[in-house]
Design a protein around this motif. Structure first.
Motif, PDB file in Angstrom:
ATOM      1  N   ILE B  28       0.692  -1.323  -0.034  1.00 25.66           N
ATOM      2  CA  ILE B  28       0.036   0.101  -0.083  1.00 25.66           C
ATOM      3  C   ILE B  28       0.920   1.344   0.079  1.00 25.66           C
ATOM      4  O   ILE B  28       0.561   2.183  -0.559  1.00 25.66           O
ATOM      5  CB  ILE B  28      -1.015   0.071   1.167  1.00 25.66           C
ATOM      6  N   TRP B  29       1.927   1.089   0.767  1.00 28.73           N
ATOM      7  CA  TRP B  29       2.875   2.552   0.742  1.00 28.73           C
ATOM      8  C   TRP B  29       3.442   2.688  -0.623  1.00 28.73           C
ATOM      9  O   TRP B  29       3.552   3.873  -1.176  1.00 28.73           O
ATOM     10  CB  TRP B  29       3.990   2.114   1.742  1.00 28.73           C
ATOM     11  N   ASP B  32       1.102   4.062  -2.845  1.00 24.72           N
ATOM     12  CA  ASP B  32       0.678   5.403  -2.451  1.00 24.72           C
ATOM     13  C   ASP B  32       1.747   6.363  -2.884  1.00 24.72           C
ATOM     14  O   ASP B  32       1.266   7.352  -3.220  1.00 24.72           O
ATOM     15  CB  ASP B  32       0.446   5.430  -0.900  1.00 24.72           C
ATOM     16  N   ASN B  33       3.065   5.709  -3.128  1.00 24.01           N
ATOM     17  CA  ASN B  33       4.105   6.867  -3.375  1.00 24.01           C
ATOM     18  C   ASN B  33       4.602   6.451  -4.951  1.00 24.01           C
ATOM     19  O   ASN B  33       5.557   6.977  -5.130  1.00 24.01           O
ATOM     20  CB  ASN B  33       5.093   6.668  -2.331  1.00 24.01           C
TER      21      ASN B  33
END
Lengths: 373, 373
Positions: B28-29, B32-33
């Motif tokens: 998810i990180w 997200d980035n």
């Protein structure tokens, strides 16, 4: 409230009030707040607290009209106003005109019920100013209307409260579609609900967005009460609420002239556990840097709050007209807008901020001069 | 640092670096980035985080030069810069030029060892500006000298950092003996060591006091490192330290145009338990309102810190001369002055503030353009 009896203890004065309640005043407090220790002009405390004993010993206490006359073993005598002692009973909040509880709202409040206040009385009448400010403090969102069609007229309203908050965007800003924007506000894209400048140590307090023109297709405004969404999250998902209160995340704005960063939680609680601040801005959220083992749970919590910001249950929508200004607590109320088509007409908002410090200072001063509703 | 191996797990990418350390990146990180989610002009995040799965599933991960190519089951492919992943390993602080550890000092540091910086290079040379600012961040106190004898010259130095912080006293202030003062600074009395405006939600950050004249008898300046006094208190009296961190006390300034109040602790700690702020001002401390049962212990703690502010062990004294300006972190370093006799000569300081946000923003920008020492 007046005093029924005074009882002298070793290091405490016990006051029994006429309503039967009692208050214990440590003698160090009584000496610290003796009126003889204040500067006559500035009212600042001149007393050197270290020049008195840690536990001053009272020898006598008597009532003389509105004053308690307190005598100490070191020879000092205080004339303590009973009203001061009553107003400042230890452990009790004392009256503060700036202490206005938030009244939470959701979509069912209805955009048509956002409180409206005409501009002229706010400029000329302290009572109208006070009523409008108290409404704004309570709901976090009001509309000032009947503003003249010049960019300064909204600023004049804001300055009735206090001086403007300067940021790296200046003291006022133009929300228009610009070439080479340094901020998404200066484009025509939709802006999801957010608070402004959560990357600042203290984000701007009250925001003033004066609509001078809104003739483009689209460009409607959106508002949601961040405190209401947080309180619902607290009820529905206490673990998510806890993570949003306890885990600080990075926020950052950077361009050629500024690189401003903080780590802060999305939800900040006050001394009584009440929500006092929301920071939510997907655009200015930095790269999350909590430990990998709590990151999935944090993302789940963050997305749960984010889902509320996209839920129509919380959202008020309105299309501002020229001459209207929305005023909202930027640390509570999220704002956003629909995208607009700049080829169909001009959209121009003129914005500024006044911080909470100035806002509540003005409310306190008004409480002494204007009759509160 | 480069990558040795990438290992795809269900919802995590495990990177083994060439130095043998490993980092787990939740998917998810990574999504997200993903750089594809940033606005090309503003670098703000455009991605709607809710449009992706809570646990995106990786199908493949490969290195292509300086990029990790990540493929997901939903068809998305990311080109993740390895440098970004390395700089933002979860749970690790990433480099911040604004993160300068405080170097504590006491009287034995010696007033003659306060770092001095000439004004002209600061105005003209980014490297000199950077060196001076880093010194000021580290020690909390420096002197800028060789200033021209006009009230604006100190302000020009301050504005090399950023815009001035406005307060209810204006954006600049004159420390002179005035009739009808609203603040003890504007008298000739001694000022015990204090921080300015602890009654503000965020007290002013860096303070600039430019001495234009100091010809009166008396009027010497005093400084003490509030962080050093707090750390010594933590060692010597942990219970007093704890109370000063945990119990919020009222601070208030009021005159005819302002009534500004907050409740805050004397000592504020950062995320790692380090002292990040001191609020200490006997004149602006309000009437203590904690519960009576903790009040005596609180007064004991407060007086213990206060005693340090009066202890020569912590104090640097100097008499400013015309053309010198002291610059100090008002949220760390306490300042004060001896009384002076206004009949013997003129004493005139011109003051202003720049907040920590602007200060550290400038340090970050300078780190990209000037070579830090």
């Amino acid at each position: 409230m007046t005093v029924k009896t005074l009882a002298v203890r070793t290091d405490t004065l016990v006051v029994t009030w006429t309503d039967g309640t009692t208050t214990s005043f440590p003698t160090i407090w009584l000496r610290d707040n003796c009126p003889s220790g204040l500067h006559p002009d500035t009212h600042e405390r001149l007393l050197d607290l270290l020049a008195i004993d840690e536990r001053p010993v009272l020898t006598a206490a008597a009532i003389d009209g509105k004053t308690a006359v307190l005598s100490y073993t070191d020879g000092h005598t205080s004339q303590m106003p009973i009203s001061l002692m009553n107003a400042h009973r230890p452990g009790r909040p004392n009256g503060d005109a700036g202490d206005i509880p938030a009244q939470l709202w959701r979509a069912d409040h209805g955009a048509q019920n956002i409180s409206r206040h005409a501009s002229t009385p706010i400029l000329t009448d302290d009572l109208a100013l006070n009523i409008w400010m108290r409404d704004t403090a309570k709901f976090g969102l009001t509309i000032v209307d009947q503003l003249p069609n010049d960019t300064d007229s909204g600023v004049h309203i804001a300055k009735r409260i206090g001086f403007l908050r300067a940021t790296n965007f200046g003291t006022t800003f133009e929300v228009i579609n610009k070439p080479n924007p340094n901020n998404l506000a200066y484009t025509s894209v939709a802006l999801p609900l957010h608070t402004d400048l959560p990357n600042q140590e203290v984000p701007p307090g009250y925001q003033f967005l004066h609509c001078l023109a809104n003739e483009a297709t689209g460009g409607g405004s959106l508002f949601a009460d961040g405190f209401a969404m947080a309180e619902d999250l607290r009820d529905e998902d206490p673990e998510a609420f806890r993570l949003l209160c306890e885990v600080a995340i990075p926020f950052r704005f950077h361009d050629k002239t500024a690189d401003i960063r903080v780590h802060r939680p999305v939800i900040t609680l006050g001394a009584k556990g009440e929500v006092i601040e929301i920071r939510f801005n997907a655009h200015l959220a930095g790269i999350f840097d909590m430990a990998a083992d709590i990151m999935p749970a944090y993302y789940r919590a963050y997305r749960t709050y984010m889902a509320k910001t996209q839920d129509s249950k919380y959202r008020l929508t309105l299309k501002l007209k020229g001459g209207e200004m929305v005023v909202f607590d930027n640390r509570r109320v999220l704002h956003g807008r629909d995208s607009f088509d700049p080829s169909t007409g001009f959209r121009h908002l003129h914005g500024c901020y006044v911080d909470r410090g100035e806002f509540f200072s003005r409310l306190r001063l008004l409480a002494n001069t204007a009759t509160a509703p």
